[in-house]
Structures are given as C-alpha cells and as structure tokens.
Design a protein around this motif. Sequence first.
Motif, short mmCIF file in Angstrom:
data_model
loop_
_atom_site.label_atom_id
_atom_site.label_comp_id
_atom_site.label_asym_id
_atom_site.label_seq_id
_atom_site.Cartn_x
_atom_site.Cartn_y
_atom_site.Cartn_z
N GLN A 1 1.08 -1.24 -0.10
CA GLN A 1 -0.04 0.33 -0.17
C GLN A 1 1.00 1.02 0.32
N ARG A 2 1.87 0.73 1.19
CA ARG A 2 2.94 2.53 0.83
C ARG A 2 3.34 2.03 -0.62
N LEU A 3 3.45 1.93 -0.98
CA LEU A 3 4.83 1.80 -2.18
C LEU A 3 3.93 2.01 -3.30
N ARG A 4 2.85 1.72 -3.89
CA ARG A 4 2.13 1.69 -4.28
C ARG A 4 1.51 3.56 -4.20
N THR A 5 1.05 3.70 -3.20
CA THR A 5 0.77 5.54 -2.60
C THR A 5 1.84 6.28 -3.38
N ALA A 6 3.41 5.84 -3.07
CA ALA A 6 3.88 6.64 -3.09
C ALA A 6 4.27 7.19 -4.97
N MET A 7 4.40 5.74 -5.25
CA MET A 7 3.94 5.38 -6.86
C MET A 7 2.84 6.49 -7.35
N ARG A 8 1.79 6.47 -6.90
CA ARG A 8 0.34 7.57 -7.40
C ARG A 8 0.99 8.90 -6.78
N THR A 9 1.51 8.99 -5.61
CA THR A 9 1.91 10.57 -5.96
C THR A 9 3.08 11.46 -6.78
N ALA A 10 4.39 10.33 -6.77
CA ALA A 10 5.00 10.94 -7.81
C ALA A 10 4.26 10.86 -9.60
N LEU A 11 3.36 10.07 -8.81
CA LEU A 11 2.82 9.97 -11.10
C LEU A 11 1.31 10.85 -10.41
N ASP A 12 0.85 11.45 -9.91
CA ASP A 12 0.53 12.82 -9.82
C ASP A 12 1.11 14.35 -10.18
N VAL A 13 2.49 14.01 -9.91
CA VAL A 13 2.82 15.40 -10.02
C VAL A 13 3.00 15.08 -11.17
#
Lengths: 195, 195
Positions: free
Chosen positions: B130-142
């Motif tokens: 979950q944490r990995l996916r969230t970090a990926m998602r944050t970077a992708l949002d940027v």
Amino acid sequence: MPDVKHFDPDAVLGQVECVFWQRGTTSVPIADVVATTGLSRSSLYATFGGKHELYVQALRRYVEWRSQPVFDRLAADERGLPALADFFDRLIQVRCEGEHARWGCMVSNAHAGAEGGDPQVRRVLDLHQQRLRTAMRTALDVAGAKAQVRAGLDLQATAELLALVAYGVNLRSRAGADPAELRASVSAVLGCLQS
Amino acid sequence: MPDVKHFDPDAVLGQVECVFWQRGTTSVPIADVVATTGLSRSSLYATFGGKHELYVQALRRYVEWRSQPVFDRLAADERGLPALADFFDRLIQVRCEGEHARWGCMVSNAHAGAEGGDPQVRRVLDLHQQRLRTAMRTALDVAGAKAQVRAGLDLQATAELLALVAYGVNLRSRAGADPAELRASVSAVLGCLQS
DNA sequence: CCCAACTTGGAATGACTATTCCAAGATAGC
DNA sequence: GCTATCTTGGAATAGTCATTCCAAGTTGGG
C-alpha cells in the motif's frame, strides 16, 4: 526378470510438484510427500533420489508442463497485442482462482526462497526467464509488424519488462492481490505500448 | 534495582534483519542468529520471543527502516517522471551491487516463502504494498500535473503497475539478473508513460 | 512352478532443530 | 558494600527431520 514399478513415476512427480509449488521446499517434510503420493519412503528415494533432487525434478516438470505450453501458446498466437492481453488474463485467472489459486508460480517462488542458491535450480530459473522473454518478444514482434505498438519501441527491453510484470503478478497474487487491480495494471502497460 | 541490558536491542534487530533478509527464515537456524548477534539464546528469547516473533520484528524493521525512507524520498521528490526514474535506478543499484547485492527485497522474498501464510506477516506485506503504491501514485500525480505523461492515463492502475515492476526487479535481481537489462526494462515502461 | 531381481512398508538411525532451564554473574539503589 | 533483581552463558530437553536398512512381498522369465 526385474519386477516392474507399482506406480507411475510421472504421475507421482506431478503430485510432488503440486506440494512443493504450494508450500515450497523447506516447509514440506518428506513425510508429507509420502502421505501425498501414497507410496513409501523406500520407493521415493529409490526412484527420485533425495529430497533436493526430487524438488529439482518437480521444478523442471513445472517448467516443461505448466509454463512451456503457455509460452508456446503465446508465441504461436498471431494476434499481437491481443495475444499478450490474453496471456495476462489467463495468468491472473490461474493465479487468483481455481485449483491453484494463491499458490503463485513455482519458479517465482523459487527465486525468493533459499532454493535459488542451488546451481541446478538457478539454471532452471534462467531457462524459464529466457523462454518467457522469448515468447514475449515473439508476440511483440508480431504486434510491431501489425503496427499495433508505438514506433521506436525497444522491443527486447519491452519483452523483458512484460516478463517482470508477470513475475510481479505471480508474487502479489500469492499474497492475495485483487485480480481486478492486477488486470488494471496489465491494461495500463499494454495500453501504453499501443500506437 | 533492575540490571540494564548489556546490548542495544535495535542494533541486534538490525543484524537479525540482515540474516533473515539474505537467507530467509526457515533456512536460518537460531544458532546462526546467536552467532551473528554475539549474544546468547537466553537474551534473544528474553528480548524478542521465539524465532517467528523475531522474524516478524525484523521484517517490520525492514519496512520502516529500509523501505519507508525510500518511499518518502520518492513521494517528496517534486520532479515527477525523473523522480520515478531515480527511484528505479537506485533500486536496481542496491539490488545488484554493494553490501546487499543479490539479496532481493525482504518483503518480496516473504511473498514467495512460507512466511506469507502467517497473518502477522501478511499484514506487513499489505502495508508495504500500500505504501509503495501510494508513493508511486504521488509521483505520478506530480508527473500528471506537469504534463509529463500521456493524457488519459489511469494513474492508480499505473501506480500499481510500477509497483509490480519493482517486485519483478526485486525477484529477478536475486537470481542474478543483469542490471543493464533491468534498467532497460524500466526505461521501456517509463518511456511509454511519457507524453 | 520356481527363482533371481526388484519393489515395498515400516522401523531404526543419527543429525539437527527450537525452546527451556538453572546456576553464575552483573547491576543499581540503599 | 549489600542485596534484590535482572541478564547471561551453556547445558539439557524434546521434537522433527532426511536418510538408510532390512525383512517380507511381488513380479516375470525359464
């Protein structure tokens, strides 16, 4: 004048394959293998050798009987991108439901376990990786020829990428990943490749 | 009036973490843990409990001390796509060279092993995912806000995809994968996302 | 029908495992 | 410096493991 075997060695190997596939090698006592196959310790050791040799043979059987037919189907599928989509659809289905649900892939599991340290096992792992990548590459070549994918794509690197995604699916499915999410991830990568 | 501990429990847990990370849990006898840490069985059992509890604590330490800082760095990196490229570059480097080369990721390893059957372990695995996916998602949002990626991308599915790729890298690196090939695969997927 | 060669089942073996226990040692407040 | 209390080291325990061995059973050719 020799007596003949009272069982089918290959059928037994198939049962052993399933046990090791589901539970790994270190956490399966030989007594469990005996119980599963129904034959005795003597017959097991006489036919297959020790536990480790038994595991290696079961792993080889997995690659030849479980993986290779799927790779062959992918490589022979002339549709290109839809062939890849089909491959992943079936993969996710096998990994998440049915008889072998949540077992992961015996080869992927061997990567992470202590088995991977053994040279014999390592060779099977490399063989599996090479064959998977080749099948991916073949399907990608077809897709390229049909202009289904973006121009200028590094097809070899993409084949390797798709292999990595397959390993990821295998791993996460074992931990109970949601098949819908896995399918969405696959759609994301295949959609990106599309021209 | 109690006596004080003659060692630093957290430093010891760090050593234990490394042993289990490299060799898994079932193939490490408690005697090896004793030898590695230098303290006695009594102290180990008194401080951490049995072998399994020790493993779980080591795994939790791995997630908090090894994974989380990397995830935080990714999520805090405001560059978007280059942040993701940087994440994978560092990942491949750590997995293929240096002190922990070819150890894979302790969490990925746990997925494939028998450890994954334990509910406590499973919870740590899910947390990590979950944490990995969230970090990926944050970077992708940027990256999305900066218009670095194609329009119409399913960012959540793509985040999950990148997590799967990371798991694949972890797995294959343990079996001796060529870092150049891994880097090429990552370039392939990041290149595809690009607008 | 008989016998050599093989298979089989189950017991026996020996090594290794996690865990517990206890006597001896060390600590910090009084 | 004394003592209650914790830590420590190493031995002891009980269980599990892979593997071997042997007596009994089974086979198929002569």
